[in-house]
Design an enzyme around this catalytic site. Structure first.
Site, mmCIF file in Angstrom:
data_model
loop_
_atom_site.group_PDB
_atom_site.id
_atom_site.type_symbol
_atom_site.label_atom_id
_atom_site.label_comp_id
_atom_site.label_asym_id
_atom_site.label_seq_id
_atom_site.Cartn_x
_atom_site.Cartn_y
_atom_site.Cartn_z
ATOM 1 N N ASP A 150 -5.636 2.633 -3.665
ATOM 2 C CA ASP A 150 -6.920 2.571 -2.969
ATOM 3 C C ASP A 150 -7.185 3.789 -2.086
ATOM 4 O O ASP A 150 -8.314 4.015 -1.671
ATOM 5 C CB ASP A 150 -7.092 1.254 -2.179
ATOM 6 C CG ASP A 150 -5.998 1.016 -1.172
ATOM 7 O OD1 ASP A 150 -5.056 1.843 -1.094
ATOM 8 O OD2 ASP A 150 -6.064 -0.009 -0.462
ATOM 9 N N ARG A 151 -6.145 4.584 -1.809
ATOM 10 C CA ARG A 151 -6.366 5.783 -0.982
ATOM 11 C C ARG A 151 -6.538 7.021 -1.844
ATOM 12 O O ARG A 151 -6.104 7.036 -2.991
ATOM 13 C CB ARG A 151 -5.161 6.018 -0.064
ATOM 14 C CG ARG A 151 -4.998 4.948 0.971
ATOM 15 C CD ARG A 151 -3.925 5.332 1.971
ATOM 16 N NE ARG A 151 -3.934 4.348 3.043
ATOM 17 C CZ ARG A 151 -3.378 4.508 4.222
ATOM 18 N NH1 ARG A 151 -2.755 5.635 4.506
ATOM 19 N NH2 ARG A 151 -3.439 3.569 5.134
ATOM 20 N N SER B 73 0.801 -1.215 0.000
ATOM 21 C CA SER B 73 0.000 0.000 0.000
ATOM 22 C C SER B 73 0.840 1.274 0.000
ATOM 23 O O SER B 73 1.607 1.513 -0.916
ATOM 24 C CB SER B 73 -0.956 -0.036 1.188
ATOM 25 O OG SER B 73 -1.858 1.027 1.129
ATOM 26 N N HIS B 74 0.716 2.057 1.061
ATOM 27 C CA HIS B 74 1.358 3.367 1.120
ATOM 28 C C HIS B 74 2.769 3.295 1.697
ATOM 29 O O HIS B 74 3.415 4.321 1.856
ATOM 30 C CB HIS B 74 0.500 4.270 1.997
ATOM 31 C CG HIS B 74 0.143 3.615 3.303
ATOM 32 N ND1 HIS B 74 -0.778 2.590 3.373
ATOM 33 C CD2 HIS B 74 0.613 3.778 4.546
ATOM 34 C CE1 HIS B 74 -0.871 2.170 4.621
ATOM 35 N NE2 HIS B 74 -0.039 2.866 5.352
ATOM 36 N N ASP C 202 -2.411 6.492 -3.465
ATOM 37 C CA ASP C 202 -1.244 5.874 -2.824
ATOM 38 C C ASP C 202 -0.612 4.770 -3.680
ATOM 39 O O ASP C 202 -0.961 4.595 -4.845
ATOM 40 C CB ASP C 202 -1.640 5.318 -1.453
ATOM 41 C CG ASP C 202 -2.505 4.083 -1.559
ATOM 42 O OD1 ASP C 202 -3.253 3.973 -2.544
ATOM 43 O OD2 ASP C 202 -2.437 3.215 -0.663
ATOM 44 N N LYS D 160 -11.397 -0.125 -0.895
ATOM 45 C CA LYS D 160 -11.496 1.317 -1.041
ATOM 46 C C LYS D 160 -10.883 1.685 -2.386
ATOM 47 O O LYS D 160 -10.135 0.908 -2.964
ATOM 48 C CB LYS D 160 -10.830 2.042 0.116
ATOM 49 C CG LYS D 160 -9.383 1.722 0.355
ATOM 50 C CD LYS D 160 -8.904 2.485 1.584
ATOM 51 C CE LYS D 160 -7.493 2.107 1.968
ATOM 52 N NZ LYS D 160 -7.447 1.146 3.064
ATOM 53 N N ASP E 148 -0.865 1.556 -4.040
ATOM 54 C CA ASP E 148 -1.678 0.564 -4.744
ATOM 55 C C ASP E 148 -3.021 1.122 -5.214
ATOM 56 O O ASP E 148 -3.888 0.369 -5.670
ATOM 57 C CB ASP E 148 -1.900 -0.672 -3.870
ATOM 58 C CG ASP E 148 -2.647 -0.344 -2.583
ATOM 59 O OD1 ASP E 148 -2.521 0.798 -2.104
ATOM 60 O OD2 ASP E 148 -3.354 -1.219 -2.057
#
Ligand code: G1P
Ligand code: ZN
Length: 544
Positions: free
Chosen positions: A282-283, A113-114, A278, A377, A280
């Site tokens: 999703d944010r 992710s982030h 982010d 998300k 991947d």
């Protein structure tokens, strides 16, 4: 097809956290480490045998190598087909979309992710179930149990798989379909949003946007959708070329790490709208001119305005927010007569509510929002929601938010993160709070009076599963709150998150500066948890 059965021994640290198994790349590169975890997924998810697996990742360092290993192991496990994004890429929301659209028996997403990427940074792997969502705790615990008992794994031998050519190949009995990672997702977005109106907005000559892809996965998605389809000017997408180390940056869309768009949306030459996503995809972070939209407010505004968006024009059935997310959405739900749920941190807790059609929209304070269109998300979805809203309302971002506050009141909100603190000290701090919970209700703290204090327990209303110890909540009689949690996604030491919320109904006070408003609560939060003496930190690492 030649296949090897490899003897292995369990690793003791393969329990998935808030969002899958995340470790340093070097940990994943140890012999058998990744293989053990993947075999444990296959051994516990019986439907995968003879079934279809979706595969993709955020393109960070080790994504390609891991994809090759997983495809070979899938062939050895008797999976009939792997659908993989070209280059081993799929954003997290696109993976969820692909799992649902092609009715696969699950998916593996390679991402941390982030978190930063590169040989010395982080890697991650998570399993998503056939509904397209992150595996619920029952599944992740079964996988973890399997990792503790594993003694061998199976893997197909042979040539490297060509992940770069779109089309179908075979490995033994298994077919491998390499798909364009953007197309299915872009089609879904077109079903939900009014692309014609957004196109008009971009072509009005009155509207300038910047989208910061942070050298991560959303670059190709944003270019295709915003620039090539919706007619945003070339250059709207910045840092659009994905890199294995995210250009050395920290691909987390917040005011600190996505500072480039903060600058671009401030001052005399400010753009009208800016957003970032982010590692991947999703944010999301959303900014107007000189204006930051908190993720909690973003969710509330989406709920209040969903009827203006094509995909939600028939009405929404309910909303959910993670426990530390501000209660702004609750106020909208109340006024619209909608169900509203408070879930533990992590997207996996929304899955059942979405599947059971109890909610349409959901979000987290950690720059996450989404809907029932997928089960993750979705960063670009949120950006398109805002673009669609701006196109319909023809008003600037700050006006939309300020009008919202006037109608519902403002939930001032901030989060203090203390990263990389000593794990034992962090756990002792939480225990100390837990030990004193019963002393608090009815007592004053500063100018506040404690209404309730607990360690959040969630009972899933759909399947009755109970999740305990999900964070300390201290609620005050005026609706303000302090929440303490330890992060479940970090890879080094512990991260203490302190979430602070203050409710202000009076519009005369809505333009006050957040940090100034929050200072009394910050002081209470620090002293109650003895943060400085227990962690040695007088100030947080990041404030969002
Ligand atoms: C963090 C966020 C949480 C989010 C998760 C995955 O988890 O706080 O809301 O779902 O990342 O993106 P944490 O590190 O707090 O456990
Ligand atoms: Zn993410």
């Amino acid at each position: 097809m030649e296949m090897s059965t490899v003897n292995t021994q369990p690793f003791s640290d393969q329990r998935p956290g808030t969002s899958g198994l995340r470790k340093k790349v070097k940990v994943f590169q140890q012999p058998h480490y990744l293989e053990n975890f993947v075999q444990s997924i296959f051994d516990t998810q019986q439907d995968l045998k003879g079934g279809i697996l979706a595969l993709g990742g955020d393109g960070r360092y080790y994504n390609r190598e891991a994809s090759q290993i997983i495809i070979r192991m899938a062939a050895a496990h008797g999976i009939s087909k792997v659908i993989v994004g070209q280059g081993g890429l799929l954003s997290t929301p696109a993976a969820s979309c692909v799992i649902r659209k092609y009715k696969t028996d699950g998916g593996i997403i390679l991402s941390a992710s982030h978190n930063p990427g590169g040989p010395d940074e982080d890697f991650g792997i998570k399993f998503n179930t056939p509904n397209g969502g992150p595996a619920p705790e029952g599944v992740t615990e079964a996988i973890y149990a399997a990792t503790k008992a594993i003694s061998e794994y199976r893997i197909a031998n042979g040539e490297e798989i060509d992940l770069d050519s779109i089309g179908t190949q075979t490995l033994g009995e298994m077919s491998i379909e390499v798909i364009d990672p953007v197309t299915d997702y872009a089609e879904l977005m077109q079903e939900i949003f009014d692309f014609k109106r957004i196109h008009q907005l971009f072509n009005s000559g009155m509207f300038v946007m910047r989208f910061d892809a942070m050298h991560a996965i959303t670059g190709p998605y944003a270019k295709r959708i915003l620039e090539e389809t919706l007619g945003a000017a070339p250059g709207t997408v910045i840092n659009g070329k994905p890199k294995e180390d995210f250009g050395g940056g920290h691909p987390d869309p917040n005011l600190v790490h996505a500072n480039e768009i903060v600058v671009l949306s401030s001052g005399l030459d400010a753009v009208d709208f800016a957003a970032a996503s982010d590692g991947d995809g999703d944010r999301n972070m959303v900014l107007g001119r000189d204006f930051f939209v908190t993720p909690s407010d973003s969710l509330a505004v989406m709920a209040a305005n969903a009827h203006l968006i094509k995909g939600y024009s028939d009405g929404i059935c309910g909303v959910a927010r993670s426990m530390p997310t501000s209660q702004a959405a609750d106020r909208v739900a109340e006024s619209l007569g909608l169900e509203c749920y408070e879930t533990p941190t992590g997207w996996k807790f929304f899955g059942n509510l979405l599947d059971a059609k109890r909610i349409t929209l959901c979000g987290e304070e950690s720059f996450g929002s989404g809907s029932d269109h997928i089960r993750e998300k979705d960063g670009l979805w949120a950006v398109l929601f805002w673009l669609n809203l701006l196109a319909v309302r023809q008003e600037p971002v700050d006006k939309i938010i300020k009008d919202h506050w006037r109608q519902f009141g403002r939930n001032f909100y901030t989060r203090y993160d203390y990263e990389g603190i000593d794990k034992t000290a962090a756990e002792a701090l939480m225990q100390h709070l837990r030990d004193h919970l019963t002393d608090l209700p009815g007592n004053p703290l500063g100018d506040y009076s404690v209404d309730y204090a607990d360690d959040f327990t969630y009972t899933d209303p759909v399947d009755g599963s109970v999740s305990k110890n999900q964070g300390i909540r201290i609620g005050f009689s005026d609706g303000s709150r302090i929440v303490y949690r330890l992060s479940g996604t970090g890879t080094e030491g512990a991260t203490l998150r302190v979430y602070l919320e203050a409710y202000e109904p009076d519009p005369a006070n809505h333009d006050k500066e957040t940090q100034a408003v929050m200072q009394p609560l910050v002081a209470i939060a620090k002293s109650l948890a003895e943060i400085e003496s227990r962690t040695g930190r007088s100030e947080p690492t990041v404030i969002t």
